[in-house]
Design a protein around this motif. Structure first.
Motif, PDB file in Angstrom:
ATOM      1  N   LEU A 258      -0.757  -7.404   8.557  1.00  0.00           N
ATOM      2  CA  LEU A 258      -0.916  -6.531   7.389  1.00  0.00           C
ATOM      3  C   LEU A 258       0.324  -6.591   6.510  1.00  0.00           C
ATOM      4  N   GLN A 259       1.491  -6.621   7.127  1.00  0.00           N
ATOM      5  CA  GLN A 259       2.738  -6.699   6.365  1.00  0.00           C
ATOM      6  C   GLN A 259       2.814  -8.007   5.580  1.00  0.00           C
ATOM      7  N   LYS A 260       2.429  -9.100   6.200  1.00  0.00           N
ATOM      8  CA  LYS A 260       2.443 -10.401   5.517  1.00  0.00           C
ATOM      9  C   LYS A 260       1.441 -10.438   4.374  1.00  0.00           C
ATOM     10  N   GLN A 261       0.277  -9.852   4.600  1.00  0.00           N
ATOM     11  CA  GLN A 261      -0.738  -9.836   3.532  1.00  0.00           C
ATOM     12  C   GLN A 261      -0.247  -9.003   2.345  1.00  0.00           C
ATOM     13  N   ALA A 262       0.383  -7.874   2.605  1.00  0.00           N
ATOM     14  CA  ALA A 262       0.918  -7.037   1.528  1.00  0.00           C
ATOM     15  C   ALA A 262       1.964  -7.806   0.728  1.00  0.00           C
ATOM     16  N   GLU A 263       2.840  -8.494   1.425  1.00  0.00           N
ATOM     17  CA  GLU A 263       3.870  -9.289   0.749  1.00  0.00           C
ATOM     18  C   GLU A 263       3.233 -10.393  -0.095  1.00  0.00           C
ATOM     19  N   LYS A 264       2.253 -11.071   0.471  1.00  0.00           N
ATOM     20  CA  LYS A 264       1.561 -12.157  -0.226  1.00  0.00           C
ATOM     21  C   LYS A 264       0.881 -11.665  -1.503  1.00  0.00           C
ATOM     22  N   LEU A 265       0.375 -10.440  -1.461  1.00  0.00           N
ATOM     23  CA  LEU A 265      -0.330  -9.874  -2.620  1.00  0.00           C
ATOM     24  C   LEU A 265       0.619  -9.284  -3.659  1.00  0.00           C
TER      25      LEU A 265
ATOM     26  N   THR B 129     -13.256   3.684   1.344  1.00  0.00           N
ATOM     27  CA  THR B 129     -13.624   2.938   0.143  1.00  0.00           C
ATOM     28  C   THR B 129     -15.102   2.595   0.207  1.00  0.00           C
ATOM     29  N   GLU B 130     -15.675   2.333  -0.935  1.00  0.00           N
ATOM     30  CA  GLU B 130     -17.088   1.947  -1.013  1.00  0.00           C
ATOM     31  C   GLU B 130     -17.199   0.432  -0.928  1.00  0.00           C
ATOM     32  N   ILE B 131     -17.966  -0.066   0.041  1.00  0.00           N
ATOM     33  CA  ILE B 131     -18.267  -1.488   0.147  1.00  0.00           C
ATOM     34  C   ILE B 131     -19.768  -1.624   0.336  1.00  0.00           C
ATOM     35  N   ASN B 132     -20.387  -2.287  -0.623  1.00  0.00           N
ATOM     36  CA  ASN B 132     -21.852  -2.471  -0.597  1.00  0.00           C
ATOM     37  C   ASN B 132     -22.601  -1.151  -0.431  1.00  0.00           C
ATOM     38  N   GLY B 133     -22.150  -0.136  -1.150  1.00  0.00           N
ATOM     39  CA  GLY B 133     -22.832   1.152  -1.136  1.00  0.00           C
ATOM     40  C   GLY B 133     -22.548   2.016   0.075  1.00  0.00           C
ATOM     41  N   ARG B 134     -21.666   1.573   0.953  1.00  0.00           N
ATOM     42  CA  ARG B 134     -21.339   2.346   2.144  1.00  0.00           C
ATOM     43  C   ARG B 134     -19.858   2.712   2.122  1.00  0.00           C
ATOM     44  N   THR B 135     -19.548   3.884   2.633  1.00  0.00           N
ATOM     45  CA  THR B 135     -18.152   4.290   2.756  1.00  0.00           C
ATOM     46  C   THR B 135     -17.584   3.695   4.034  1.00  0.00           C
ATOM     47  N   VAL B 136     -16.506   2.946   3.870  1.00  0.00           N
ATOM     48  CA  VAL B 136     -15.861   2.270   4.982  1.00  0.00           C
ATOM     49  C   VAL B 136     -14.381   2.620   4.952  1.00  0.00           C
ATOM     50  N   ILE B 137     -13.792   2.828   6.119  1.00  0.00           N
ATOM     51  CA  ILE B 137     -12.355   3.076   6.204  1.00  0.00           C
ATOM     52  C   ILE B 137     -11.715   1.777   6.671  1.00  0.00           C
ATOM     53  N   SER B 138     -10.902   1.195   5.780  1.00  0.00           N
ATOM     54  CA  SER B 138     -10.392  -0.146   6.036  1.00  0.00           C
ATOM     55  C   SER B 138      -9.105  -0.400   5.263  1.00  0.00           C
ATOM     56  N   PRO B 139      -8.254  -1.319   5.767  1.00  0.00           N
ATOM     57  CA  PRO B 139      -7.065  -1.704   4.997  1.00  0.00           C
ATOM     58  C   PRO B 139      -7.445  -2.369   3.675  1.00  0.00           C
ATOM     59  N   GLU B 140      -8.654  -2.886   3.597  1.00  0.00           N
ATOM     60  CA  GLU B 140      -9.091  -3.528   2.352  1.00  0.00           C
ATOM     61  C   GLU B 140      -9.097  -2.543   1.188  1.00  0.00           C
ATOM     62  N   ALA B 141      -9.147  -1.253   1.485  1.00  0.00           N
ATOM     63  CA  ALA B 141      -9.096  -0.242   0.421  1.00  0.00           C
ATOM     64  C   ALA B 141      -7.766  -0.354  -0.318  1.00  0.00           C
ATOM     65  N   GLY B 142      -6.682  -0.270   0.401  1.00  0.00           N
ATOM     66  CA  GLY B 142      -5.368  -0.370  -0.217  1.00  0.00           C
ATOM     67  C   GLY B 142      -5.098  -1.750  -0.779  1.00  0.00           C
ATOM     68  N   PHE B 143      -5.494  -2.780  -0.035  1.00  0.00           N
ATOM     69  CA  PHE B 143      -5.281  -4.141  -0.523  1.00  0.00           C
ATOM     70  C   PHE B 143      -6.061  -4.401  -1.810  1.00  0.00           C
ATOM     71  N   GLY B 144      -7.244  -3.800  -1.924  1.00  0.00           N
ATOM     72  CA  GLY B 144      -8.029  -3.968  -3.151  1.00  0.00           C
ATOM     73  C   GLY B 144      -7.293  -3.432  -4.366  1.00  0.00           C
ATOM     74  N   LEU B 145      -6.689  -2.262  -4.225  1.00  0.00           N
ATOM     75  CA  LEU B 145      -5.931  -1.691  -5.344  1.00  0.00           C
ATOM     76  C   LEU B 145      -4.678  -2.520  -5.623  1.00  0.00           C
ATOM     77  N   LEU B 146      -4.012  -2.965  -4.592  1.00  0.00           N
ATOM     78  CA  LEU B 146      -2.829  -3.807  -4.766  1.00  0.00           C
ATOM     79  C   LEU B 146      -3.187  -5.085  -5.533  1.00  0.00           C
ATOM     80  N   LYS B 147      -4.281  -5.741  -5.157  1.00  0.00           N
ATOM     81  CA  LYS B 147      -4.737  -6.952  -5.853  1.00  0.00           C
ATOM     82  C   LYS B 147      -5.019  -6.665  -7.316  1.00  0.00           C
TER      83      LYS B 147
END
Length: 136
Positions: free
Chosen positions: A103-110, A61-79
């Motif tokens: 990660l499982q708890k965060q997914a459930e929370k979102l 995913t792109e974060i601040n103009g940089r490509t980063v591989i992170s769970p925040e990619a999927g969580f961003g779309l979920l949000k």
């Protein structure tokens, strides 16, 4: 309509083949994409919008103009999906290889329906799970 978002080509092939092998490829309109941008385009269009979304978490995913591989990619779309009145009824199943409880708890929370760990379900169980979710 079902959409799988996963950057791993083997997972996309496996997922599509599960439906084909179990004779479900005619029952469901299954689409697979390898990145979040394509997923967002499909989700944004009411004609192609899925009822069920299988979402990998850790993707580029792109974060601040940089490509980063992170769970925040999927969580961003979920949000984004769960905070939109037009999209919030999409059933999102996190489909990840990561087993961390946080990660499982965060997914459930979102607002994810559930968190499936890749490789822990047999193909038949995965099809049965989709059938159950589709009936809701």
């Amino acid at each position: 309509k079902i959409l799988l978002v996963d950057d791993d080509e083997m997972v996309r092939i496996y997922f599509r083949d599960i439906f084909w092998i179990h004779g479900m490829d005619d029952k469901y309109d299954l689409n697979v994409v390898d990145n979040l941008k394509k997923a967002e385009e499909i989700i944004a269009d009411p004609e192609t919008r899925p009822a069920i979304l299988f979402l990998d978490l850790v993707m580029p995913t792109e974060i601040n103009g940089r490509t980063v591989i992170s769970p925040e990619a999927g969580f961003g779309l979920l949000k984004k999906i769960k905070s939109s009145p037009d999209l919030k009824n999409i059933k999102v199943i996190v489909f990840s290889g990561h087993t961390e409880e946080a990660l499982q708890k965060q997914a459930e929370k979102l607002g994810a329906e559930t968190y499936l760990i890749k490789g822990s379900n047999l193909p038949k169980e995965l099809v049965e799970f989709v059938e159950k979710i589709a009936k809701k």
